[in-house]
Design an enzyme around this catalytic site. Structure first.
Site, short mmCIF file in Angstrom:
data_model
loop_
_atom_site.label_atom_id
_atom_site.label_comp_id
_atom_site.label_asym_id
_atom_site.label_seq_id
_atom_site.Cartn_x
_atom_site.Cartn_y
_atom_site.Cartn_z
N SER A 254 20.07 17.47 67.82
CA SER A 254 19.66 17.43 69.22
C SER A 254 20.26 16.20 69.90
CB SER A 254 18.13 17.37 69.31
OG SER A 254 17.70 17.08 70.62
N TYR B 174 9.74 13.87 67.21
CA TYR B 174 10.88 14.79 67.27
C TYR B 174 12.20 14.03 67.27
CZ TYR B 174 13.82 18.71 68.78
OH TYR B 174 14.80 19.67 68.86
N LYS C 100 15.29 14.05 64.34
CA LYS C 100 16.68 14.40 64.64
C LYS C 100 17.62 13.23 64.39
CE LYS C 100 15.92 18.68 65.74
NZ LYS C 100 16.41 19.78 64.87
#
Length: 258
Positions: free
Chosen positions: A136, A149, A153
């Site tokens: 991401s 999150y 990533k």
């Protein structure tokens, strides 16, 4: 450009929706043999109807033992797309153990486990292969309420580089694609509000997210088809990228340039 993926056996995780589903559809169209992994049986059932001949596997990749049972004897796999992920968004001061554990189980630990299964098979057969991890833009840029999150990533990007280093001698290439917000069901849940999306879009020179064509959210928030991400994945799987490994390929409209 011909990618010569016909006949190759490709395992795709998170295949039921969004980028994973688009990847399966594109691979099926090239003549590749696809093993589609999802935790949702209904998604797999509809995908099999759309892409006859694919091999569905229903398993929660957050469960190590269940994943070993489901994929330990999956057979020879030539190429792997680690796409499965969860986005459990919480303000930093409200991050829970449950959200942390679940996020790292699916977004990072499962990548290690599934990649080990595939890589060990490739090495035992003495054949080259390619692995693509779906990361991401959040791996390198902080986003409010995305502390866990973003961390998964960021870790995935470094894991990609270490995998490339260690698996390179076995002729296994490992790369990541790093999309901007993709207006799949997961992306819509967070970014379909145009007022919230504007803060992110203002930082993207191309002025749009990646997204599935059609649907009301895409008509409110500028988006481009998810195929932009899928095309990058297919390129990195193919021998056309034969000298590319350990890379993180941005598909983010220039977000990192700002």
């Amino acid at each position: 450009m011909e990618l010569f993926l016909a006949g190759r056996r490709v395992l795709v995780t998170g295949a039921g929706k969004g980028i994973g589903r688009g990847t399966v559809q594109a691979l099926h169209a090239t003549g590749a043999r696809v093993v589609a992994v999802s935790r949702t049986q209904a998604d797999l059932d509809s995908l099999v109807r759309e892409c006859p001949g694919i091999e569905p596997v229903c398993v929660d990749l957050g469960d190590w033992e269940a994943t070993e049972r489901a994929l330990g004897s999956v057979g020879p796999v030539d190429l792997l797309v680690n796409n499965a992920a969860v986005a459990l968004l919480q303000p930093f001061l409200e991050v829970t153990k449950e959200a942390f554990d679940r996020s790292f189980e699916v977004n990072l630990r499962a990548v290690i486990q599934v990649s080990q299964i595939v890589a060990r098979g490739l090495i035992a057969r003495g054949v080259p292969g390619a692995i693509v991890n779906v990361s991401s833009q959040c791996s390198q840029r902080a986003v409010t309420n995305h502390s866990v999150y973003c961390s998964t990533k960021g870790a995935l990007d470094m894991l990609t580089k270490v995998m490339a280093l260690e698996l390179g001698p076995h002729k296994i290439r490992v790369n990541a694609v790093n999309p901007t917000v993709v207006m799949t069901s997961m992306g819509q849940a967070t970014w379909s509000d145009p007022h919230k999306a504007k803060t992110m879009l203002n930082r993207i020179p191309l002025g749009k997210f990646a997204g599935e064509s059609g649907g009301s959210p895409a008509s409110v928030v500028p988006a481009v088809p998810v195929e932009h991400v899928v095309n990058a994945i297919l390129f990195l799987l193919s021998d056309r990228s034969g000298m590319t490994t350990g890379s993180t390929l941005p598909v983010e409209g220039g977000f990192w340039a700002c």
